[in-house]
Design a protein around this motif. Structure first.
Motif, PDB file in Angstrom:
ATOM      1  N   GLN A 141      12.319   1.370 -20.055  1.00  0.00           N
ATOM      2  CA  GLN A 141      11.038   1.878 -20.561  1.00  0.00           C
ATOM      3  C   GLN A 141      10.816   3.237 -19.947  1.00  0.00           C
ATOM      4  O   GLN A 141      11.166   3.462 -18.783  1.00  0.00           O
ATOM      5  CB  GLN A 141       9.889   0.921 -20.193  1.00  0.00           C
ATOM      6  CG  GLN A 141       9.813  -0.263 -21.151  1.00  0.00           C
ATOM      7  CD  GLN A 141       8.627  -1.170 -20.886  1.00  0.00           C
ATOM      8  OE1 GLN A 141       8.536  -1.751 -19.817  1.00  0.00           O
ATOM      9  NE2 GLN A 141       7.726  -1.283 -21.845  1.00  0.00           N
ATOM     10  N   ASP A 142      10.233   4.150 -20.720  1.00  0.00           N
ATOM     11  CA  ASP A 142       9.933   5.464 -20.155  1.00  0.00           C
ATOM     12  C   ASP A 142       8.450   5.759 -20.304  1.00  0.00           C
ATOM     13  O   ASP A 142       7.701   4.979 -20.873  1.00  0.00           O
ATOM     14  CB  ASP A 142      10.824   6.563 -20.760  1.00  0.00           C
ATOM     15  CG  ASP A 142      10.350   7.048 -22.119  1.00  0.00           C
ATOM     16  OD1 ASP A 142       9.589   6.326 -22.793  1.00  0.00           O
ATOM     17  OD2 ASP A 142      10.741   8.145 -22.517  1.00  0.00           O
ATOM     18  N   HIS A 143       8.040   6.850 -19.726  1.00  0.00           N
ATOM     19  CA  HIS A 143       6.642   7.306 -19.815  1.00  0.00           C
ATOM     20  C   HIS A 143       6.661   8.665 -20.486  1.00  0.00           C
ATOM     21  O   HIS A 143       7.116   9.642 -19.889  1.00  0.00           O
ATOM     22  CB  HIS A 143       6.040   7.439 -18.415  1.00  0.00           C
ATOM     23  CG  HIS A 143       5.869   6.141 -17.693  1.00  0.00           C
ATOM     24  ND1 HIS A 143       4.701   5.425 -17.740  1.00  0.00           N
ATOM     25  CD2 HIS A 143       6.715   5.432 -16.922  1.00  0.00           C
ATOM     26  CE1 HIS A 143       4.833   4.326 -17.001  1.00  0.00           C
ATOM     27  NE2 HIS A 143       6.050   4.304 -16.499  1.00  0.00           N
ATOM     28  N   TYR A 162      15.394   5.486 -34.215  1.00  0.00           N
ATOM     29  CA  TYR A 162      16.695   5.531 -33.557  1.00  0.00           C
ATOM     30  C   TYR A 162      16.928   6.924 -32.984  1.00  0.00           C
ATOM     31  O   TYR A 162      16.509   7.934 -33.576  1.00  0.00           O
ATOM     32  CB  TYR A 162      17.833   5.271 -34.552  1.00  0.00           C
ATOM     33  CG  TYR A 162      18.189   3.814 -34.714  1.00  0.00           C
ATOM     34  CD1 TYR A 162      18.509   3.023 -33.616  1.00  0.00           C
ATOM     35  CD2 TYR A 162      18.212   3.235 -35.974  1.00  0.00           C
ATOM     36  CE1 TYR A 162      18.841   1.684 -33.774  1.00  0.00           C
ATOM     37  CE2 TYR A 162      18.543   1.894 -36.142  1.00  0.00           C
ATOM     38  CZ  TYR A 162      18.861   1.131 -35.024  1.00  0.00           C
ATOM     39  OH  TYR A 162      19.191  -0.194 -35.181  1.00  0.00           O
ATOM     40  N   ASN A 163      17.652   6.959 -31.852  1.00  0.00           N
ATOM     41  CA  ASN A 163      18.234   8.205 -31.378  1.00  0.00           C
ATOM     42  C   ASN A 163      19.740   7.985 -31.325  1.00  0.00           C
ATOM     43  O   ASN A 163      20.204   6.871 -31.090  1.00  0.00           O
ATOM     44  CB  ASN A 163      17.702   8.560 -29.990  1.00  0.00           C
ATOM     45  CG  ASN A 163      16.205   8.818 -30.044  1.00  0.00           C
ATOM     46  OD1 ASN A 163      15.750   9.713 -30.746  1.00  0.00           O
ATOM     47  ND2 ASN A 163      15.428   8.023 -29.337  1.00  0.00           N
ATOM     48  N   CYS A 164      20.483   9.069 -31.537  1.00  0.00           N
ATOM     49  CA  CYS A 164      21.944   8.933 -31.659  1.00  0.00           C
ATOM     50  C   CYS A 164      22.650   9.324 -30.372  1.00  0.00           C
ATOM     51  O   CYS A 164      23.815   9.689 -30.386  1.00  0.00           O
ATOM     52  CB  CYS A 164      22.443   9.747 -32.848  1.00  0.00           C
ATOM     53  SG  CYS A 164      22.176  11.507 -32.696  1.00  0.00           S
ATOM     54  N   ARG A 165      21.942   9.201 -29.250  1.00  0.00           N
ATOM     55  CA  ARG A 165      22.449   9.632 -27.943  1.00  0.00           C
ATOM     56  C   ARG A 165      21.717   8.819 -26.892  1.00  0.00           C
ATOM     57  O   ARG A 165      20.783   8.092 -27.211  1.00  0.00           O
ATOM     58  CB  ARG A 165      22.133  11.117 -27.769  1.00  0.00           C
ATOM     59  CG  ARG A 165      20.752  11.411 -28.425  1.00  0.00           C
ATOM     60  CD  ARG A 165      19.745  12.030 -27.651  1.00  0.00           C
ATOM     61  NE  ARG A 165      18.444  12.028 -28.320  1.00  0.00           N
ATOM     62  CZ  ARG A 165      17.336  11.659 -27.709  1.00  0.00           C
ATOM     63  NH1 ARG A 165      17.373  11.227 -26.469  1.00  0.00           N
ATOM     64  NH2 ARG A 165      16.184  11.708 -28.331  1.00  0.00           N
ATOM     65  N   PHE A 166      22.169   8.935 -25.639  1.00  0.00           N
ATOM     66  CA  PHE A 166      21.439   8.262 -24.574  1.00  0.00           C
ATOM     67  C   PHE A 166      20.074   8.922 -24.397  1.00  0.00           C
ATOM     68  O   PHE A 166      19.908  10.120 -24.652  1.00  0.00           O
ATOM     69  CB  PHE A 166      22.207   8.360 -23.251  1.00  0.00           C
ATOM     70  CG  PHE A 166      23.336   7.358 -23.138  1.00  0.00           C
ATOM     71  CD1 PHE A 166      23.068   6.013 -22.934  1.00  0.00           C
ATOM     72  CD2 PHE A 166      24.651   7.760 -23.224  1.00  0.00           C
ATOM     73  CE1 PHE A 166      24.089   5.077 -22.820  1.00  0.00           C
ATOM     74  CE2 PHE A 166      25.684   6.834 -23.108  1.00  0.00           C
ATOM     75  CZ  PHE A 166      25.398   5.495 -22.914  1.00  0.00           C
TER      76      PHE A 166
HETATM   77  N1  GLY Z   1      13.137   9.831 -23.148  1.00  0.00           N
HETATM   78  C1  GLY Z   1      13.113   9.767 -24.542  1.00  0.00           C
HETATM   79  C2  GLY Z   1      14.245  10.400 -25.217  1.00  0.00           C
HETATM   80  O1  GLY Z   1      15.268  10.717 -24.637  1.00  0.00           O
HETATM   81  O2  GLY Z   1      14.146  10.610 -26.414  1.00  0.00           O
END
Ligand code: GLY
Ligand code: AMP
Length: 433
Positions: free
Chosen positions: A217-219, A290-294
């Protein structure tokens, strides 16, 4: 093998740090890299280095790979993937960790992803794609408030507005079509507002086999208590206990696996890491995006927990051999990272502030990843960019990881820096009961 890592942030420093631990890593090159990555390379027999390639010049990247016998290219950020760097490299036989341009649309086009969800029956918010302001205004009538309005394309995390009123929704639509987010807003997606807690789930895939890579989880907000403008992320922790084993299994079965299959069926197999932003709703996990990377800084906490050989895993994905690799093993430890940002971030971060005492911080058992730093000609370290450092620690509990990260942070001298003191607050409060 010789590896080229693309990118310059804390995510890439964490990837470099972990890859350098692999016996399979011979030379490690990074473009453009950063001073933290340069330290990793220097400590790793000094084979490789940081090189400022023009990443949009695919021929130049290919030529570099040929000159340096690069066997694997690991792409950290989304822009080169959406721009097709992976395709150009694969076309000349170079293995790449990261999707091609077609598959990277999962991050590059929100409308593309929503349509894929519809085809594959993946749980996500109801939506309408609109290609003109008139279409968008007409579609609004079908949504309750609040309503979510998104620019279709890449907008550095800024192209999402949660409109509380009809007036705000209408104004947002007009702004987006007037070019507030440039080309990203040439099309918008209007979405049903989902209620619940957000969590990130990571999986790696070679287009066919899939391996779970953990949760975090991030902020996203700049201010304590999750207030103020959105940022790239001010801190993160892993695992995210709110994603129970049962919910994680559901998300893998109902969201990740059907996505990998749908992409393969569509003739654009997805290889690389799938970073799913999930909303844990009363009706189960739903895909937000979705994101296509870390994630950055989620990658930093995942790498702190990863016990497997990262080069093996990334290389297996790149070569379509993930089924043969051992599943990623993440330690039971909790990891937390706290982002130190430059004064003024996210609007106008102050550049050039002096940074010192990182070894004292690391003496506390923390790892300090460099995000936006630069080395002066005299060898001093200064800030260059909004997010500057990621102070990262592990512990048997989240509280212990937190205490270690903040104890390390207290050693750092960076007068221009600020950070949030409450990373992990929601989870820590839950655990405190
Ligand atoms: N921390 C969120 C992201 O990398 O998109
Ligand atoms: P995205 O860039 O799509 O991740 O959206 C940025 C943020 O907006 C997410 O992290 C969520 O906090 C929020 N968001 C996006 N879509 C929705 C939705 N359909 N319902 C509620 N919140 C959302």
């Amino acid at each position: 093998m010789n590896i080229l890592l693309i990118g310059s942030g804390g995510r890439e420093h964490a990837l470099a740090w972990k890859m350098a631990q692999s016996p399979r890593c011979t030379a490690l090159w990074a473009s453009p890299g950063n001073p933290g990555i340069a330290e990793v390379i220097a400590a790793h027999d000094g084979q490789g280095g940081c090189v400022p390639l023009t990443l949009t010049d695919h021929a130049a990247v290919i030529a570099f790979c040929a000159d340096h016998a690069i066997a694997l290219v690991v792409v950290g950020p989304e822009a080169p993937l959406v721009d097709g760097l992976g395709d150009s490299l694969r076309a000349v036989g170079i293995a790449v960790f990261g999707p091609g341009k077609d598959a990277a649309q999962l991050e590059g086009s929100k409308g593309f992803t929503k349509d894929m969800c519809t085809r594959a029956g993946i749980p996500t918010a109801g939506y309408v794609r609109a290609r003109s302001a008139a279409e968008a205004h007409a579609a609004l009538a079908g949504f309750a408030l609040p309503v979510v309005i998104k620019a279709d394309g890449l907008a550095a995390g800024k192209g999402v507005v949660i409109a509380q009123t009809a007036e705000e929704a209408a104004a947002t639509i007009d702004d987006m079509f007037a070019g507030a987010f440039g080309g990203a807003g040439a099309e918008v997606v209007i979405e049903e507002f989902l209620e619940g807690e957000e969590v990130s789930l990571f999986a790696i895939t070679d287009g066919n086999a899939i391996a779970l890579f953990g949760s975090a989880q991030d902020h996203k907000r700049v201010g304590e208590g999750d207030t103020g403008p959105n940022t790239g992320g001010m801190g993160a922790y892993s695992p995210a206990p709110v994603l129970t084993a049962e919910l994680e299994a559901r998300a893998m079965a109902e969201i990740i696996a059907p996505t990998v299959k749908a992409m393969a069926d569509a003739g654009m197999p997805y290889s690389g890491v799938l970073f799913a932003g999930l909303m844990l709703t009363a009706n189960g996990p739903k895909l937000i995006e979705y994101n296509c990377r870390f994630g950055d800084p989620e990658c930093q906490v995942l790498m702190m927990r990863l016990e497997s050989d990262l080069v093996d895993l990334l290389d297996a994905c790149a070569r379509g051999e993930l089924a043969r690799a051992a599943a990623p093993s993440l330690s039971a430890a909790n990891a937390m990272t706290v982002v130190v940002a430059a004064r003024g971030y996210p609007a106008t971060p102050a550049s050039g502030g002096a940074i010192a005492n990182l070894p004292a911080a690391e003496a506390h058992g923390a790892k300090v990843f460099h995000a936006g730093t630069a080395a002066t000609d005299e060898g001093a370290l200064v800030a260059k960019g909004g997010r500057v450092l990621n102070v990262t620690a592990t512990g048997a509990s989240l509280q212990e990881a937190r205490d270690r990260a903040y104890a390390a942070l207290a050693e750092i001298r960076f007068d221009d820096g600020f950070w949030r003191g409450d990373i992990g607050w929601r989870e820590l409060a839950r655990q405190a009961g």
